[in-house]
Design an enzyme around this catalytic site. Structure first.
Site, PDB file in Angstrom:
ATOM      1  N   ASN A   1       0.857  -1.187   0.000  1.00  0.00           N
ATOM      2  CA  ASN A   1       0.000   0.000   0.000  1.00  0.00           C
ATOM      3  C   ASN A   1       0.893   1.238   0.000  1.00  0.00           C
ATOM      4  OD1 ASN A   1       0.545   0.821   2.876  1.00  0.00           O
ATOM      5  ND2 ASN A   1      -0.291  -1.229   3.209  1.00  0.00           N
TER       6      ASN A   1
ATOM      7  N   ASP B   1      -3.969  -6.621   5.099  1.00  0.00           N
ATOM      8  CA  ASP B   1      -4.884  -7.555   5.762  1.00  0.00           C
ATOM      9  C   ASP B   1      -4.879  -8.931   5.108  1.00  0.00           C
ATOM     10  OD1 ASP B   1      -5.849  -5.796   7.735  1.00  0.00           O
ATOM     11  OD2 ASP B   1      -7.109  -4.793   6.244  1.00  0.00           O
TER      12      ASP B   1
ATOM     13  N   LYS C   1       8.704 -16.471 -11.686  1.00  0.00           N
ATOM     14  CA  LYS C   1       7.901 -15.349 -12.177  1.00  0.00           C
ATOM     15  C   LYS C   1       6.672 -15.895 -12.913  1.00  0.00           C
ATOM     16  CE  LYS C   1       8.120 -11.408 -15.231  1.00  0.00           C
ATOM     17  NZ  LYS C   1       8.747 -10.891 -16.428  1.00  0.00           N
TER      18      LYS C   1
ATOM     19  N   PHE D   1      -4.085   3.331  14.848  1.00  0.00           N
ATOM     20  CA  PHE D   1      -4.419   4.354  13.855  1.00  0.00           C
ATOM     21  C   PHE D   1      -5.608   3.861  13.040  1.00  0.00           C
ATOM     22  CE2 PHE D   1      -1.165   7.708  13.582  1.00  0.00           C
ATOM     23  CZ  PHE D   1      -0.326   7.268  14.584  1.00  0.00           C
TER      24      PHE D   1
ATOM     25  N   LYS E   1     -10.389  -3.658  19.211  1.00  0.00           N
ATOM     26  CA  LYS E   1      -8.971  -4.000  19.411  1.00  0.00           C
ATOM     27  C   LYS E   1      -8.502  -3.679  20.834  1.00  0.00           C
ATOM     28  CE  LYS E   1      -8.108  -3.380  14.473  1.00  0.00           C
ATOM     29  NZ  LYS E   1      -7.110  -3.453  13.405  1.00  0.00           N
TER      30      LYS E   1
HETATM   31  N1  CTP Z   1      -3.500  -3.331  12.138  1.00  0.00           N
HETATM   32  C1  CTP Z   1      -2.759  -4.418  12.552  1.00  0.00           C
HETATM   33  N2  CTP Z   1      -2.789  -5.577  11.837  1.00  0.00           N
HETATM   34  C2  CTP Z   1      -3.538  -5.690  10.741  1.00  0.00           C
HETATM   35  C3  CTP Z   1      -4.301  -4.587  10.299  1.00  0.00           C
HETATM   36  C4  CTP Z   1      -4.266  -3.427  11.014  1.00  0.00           C
HETATM   37  O1  CTP Z   1      -2.059  -4.303  13.562  1.00  0.00           O
HETATM   38  N3  CTP Z   1      -3.559  -6.833  10.055  1.00  0.00           N
HETATM   39  C5  CTP Z   1      -3.465  -2.077  12.924  1.00  0.00           C
HETATM   40  C6  CTP Z   1      -2.879  -0.896  12.179  1.00  0.00           C
HETATM   41  O2  CTP Z   1      -1.494  -0.786  12.432  1.00  0.00           O
HETATM   42  C7  CTP Z   1      -3.656   0.276  12.762  1.00  0.00           C
HETATM   43  C8  CTP Z   1      -4.995  -0.324  13.123  1.00  0.00           C
HETATM   44  O3  CTP Z   1      -4.793  -1.742  13.218  1.00  0.00           O
HETATM   45  O4  CTP Z   1      -3.088   0.785  13.947  1.00  0.00           O
HETATM   46  C9  CTP Z   1      -6.090  -0.060  12.136  1.00  0.00           C
HETATM   47  O5  CTP Z   1      -5.660  -0.411  10.839  1.00  0.00           O
HETATM   48  P1  CTP Z   1      -6.566  -0.157   9.559  1.00  0.00           P
HETATM   49  O6  CTP Z   1      -5.836  -0.657   8.357  1.00  0.00           O
HETATM   50  O7  CTP Z   1      -7.064   1.248   9.573  1.00  0.00           O
HETATM   51  O8  CTP Z   1      -7.821  -1.038   9.862  1.00  0.00           O
HETATM   52  P2  CTP Z   1      -8.135  -2.570   9.823  1.00  0.00           P
HETATM   53  O9  CTP Z   1      -8.234  -3.063  11.215  1.00  0.00           O
HETATM   54  O10 CTP Z   1      -7.219  -3.306   8.899  1.00  0.00           O
HETATM   55  O11 CTP Z   1      -9.605  -2.551   9.219  1.00  0.00           O
HETATM   56  P3  CTP Z   1     -10.094  -2.136   7.744  1.00  0.00           P
HETATM   57  O12 CTP Z   1      -8.978  -2.495   6.806  1.00  0.00           O
HETATM   58  O13 CTP Z   1     -11.314  -2.934   7.537  1.00  0.00           O
HETATM   59  O14 CTP Z   1     -10.365  -0.656   7.801  1.00  0.00           O
END
Ligand code: CTP
Length: 397
Positions: A209, A278, A288, A322, A340
């Site tokens: 990302n 995620d 490849k 965050f 969380k």
């Molecule tokens: N986070 C994490 N592990 C993951 C995903 C997220 O520790 N697999 C943590 C991020 O570092 C951040 C928080 O969870 O502090 C929220 O991350 P975000 O990407 O905004 O949300 P998600 O929980 O992944 O939910 P969504 O993608 O559905 O918004």
């Protein structure tokens, strides 16, 4: 106030040297004890007598002059200082410091001090933008020197642009902020995660990302400045890690998960600024993947939610998450905070230019367990890091 703070002011040979008379006068009014060191060329622009009168201290001009007390003067001055300010800093002095040259009183004091060094450059715009000068400044920033950027305006040489010495009042405010940070996090261990993660598809492709890592690196730097032991678990970024952190480099979400779990029991505070992927591909191809005429489907499976796992395990730790959102920011932030088991959540709108992933600025709000929110207006990610740590300190208290 700067009551009894011991400040060594290094004045270099630039036309803005005269502004340092005002700077010394303001520092003294704030209660600081000021000792001025002048380079040889600075004395062509302004006399030591001016600074002697304003600072009430002898001005040091010569490395080999007979010392007043029988001590090695550049070392005693370096130890005496709570903070060293160089203004106006010329391209020459910046170059010498970056190269490690110590050939006069000012550069030897800088080399020998453990105090914070604040550098306020002033020079012609083209000199300031010269690639070697910029490289030297970047290098010194990486080495932990603090810079007060010059202001824009009409320069003594007649040019218009960036290069004027920042106004003495603003330099004083900057110095005050450096002292105000204190050592509030001394004895605390802070774990910060930053940057994106990378989920490998094949030897040349991956899912990631747009996270730059800037917010997490700023938090790590701010925590070090406040005396914390900082472990920075970072996904791939192009950033230089702040001085004083223990850097743990990871690539994938699973690696980040493992490292975070390893360090978690040692930590008092965890700030999870990383943008964790995620999902990851179910199969990683060792070769490849070649294109065909058909569409390609990559099956993804869930990565661990690191923060969610920490929320379940947490004992004494303060957990800060965050929420980078594009819609319904408040609702999603609240939901993540609860789900969380966080103590604080920092939410921002990633669709706006000035709060996006690679921006140097951010804005949003910070929410606590009672869902009360503090608005964070647009500010630099470094300032925002201070705001977040301030909230954490209030929780610790
Ligand atoms: N986070 C994490 N592990 C993951 C995903 C997220 O520790 N697999 C943590 C991020 O570092 C951040 C928080 O969870 O502090 C929220 O991350 P975000 O990407 O905004 O949300 P998600 O929980 O992944 O939910 P969504 O993608 O559905 O918004």
């Amino acid at each position: 106030m700067l009551s009894d703070k011991k400040i060594v002011l290094g004045v270099c040979g630039g036309i803005a040297a005269y502004k340092c008379a005002d700077l010394v006068s303001r520092l003294v009014k704030e209660g600081a004890k000021v000792k001025v060191v002048m380079t040889k060329s600075a004395q062509e622009f302004i006399t030591p007598l001016t600074f002697q009168t304003l600072s009430n201290n002898r001005v040091i001009t010569d490395l080999f002059a007979e010392p007043q007390n029988w001590e090695v003067e550049h070392i005693s001055l370096a130890q005496w200082a709570d903070c060293l300010v160089i203004a106006p800093a010329t391209a020459n002095v910046i170059g010498k410091l970056a190269a490690g040259i110590a050939d006069d009183m000012l550069t030897t004091v800088v080399a020998a001090t453990k105090a914070k060094v604040i550098i306020a450059p002033a020079m012609n715009t083209n000199m300031y933008n010269n690639r070697i000068v910029r490289k030297n400044i970047d290098y010194l920033i990486d080495m932990g020197y603090l810079f007060i950027s010059p202001a824009e305006g009409r320069l003594a040489c007649g040019d218009e642009g960036l290069g004027r010495l920042e106004e003495p009042g603003n330099i004083v405010e900057f110095i005050k902020r450096v002292f105000d940070k204190g050592e509030d996090l001394k004895g605390k261990t802070v774990l910060v995660t930053a940057g994106p993660t990378r989920e490998i598809i094949d030897p040349v492709r991956f899912i990631t990302n747009g996270s730059s890592g800037k917010m997490g690196y700023a938090v790590a730097e701010a925590a070090v400045e406040q005396g914390a032991k900082v472990i920075l678990v970072s996904g791939p970024t192009t950033l230089t890690p702040p001085q004083g952190v223990e850097l743990v480099k990871v690539t994938s979400a699973r690696e980040m998960y493992e490292k975070v779990m390893e360090y978690f029991p040692l930590c008092d505070i965890v700030i999870k600024a990383a943008a964790v992927s995620d999902y990851r591909p179910v199969n990683v191809s060792s070769q490849k993947i070649k294109k065909t005429h058909d569409n390609l489907e990559i099956k993804l499976e869930r990565n661990p939610d690191i923060l969610y796992e920490l929320g379940k395990l947490k004992t004494k730790q303060i957990l800060v998450g965050f929420a980078a959102e594009s819609t319904n920011i408040f609702e999603y932030a609240k939901e993540k905070l609860e789900k969380k088991n966080l103590d604080l959540i920092v939410a921002n709108d990633i669709t706006r230019d000035e709060t996006g992933f690679s921006s140097d600025t951010n804005a949003g709000f910070i929410m606590d367990r009672d869902f009360s929110m503090e608005n964070i207006p647009k500010m630099s990610k470094h300032q925002m890091a201070d705001v977040i740590l301030e909230k954490v300190k209030q929780l610790i208290k």
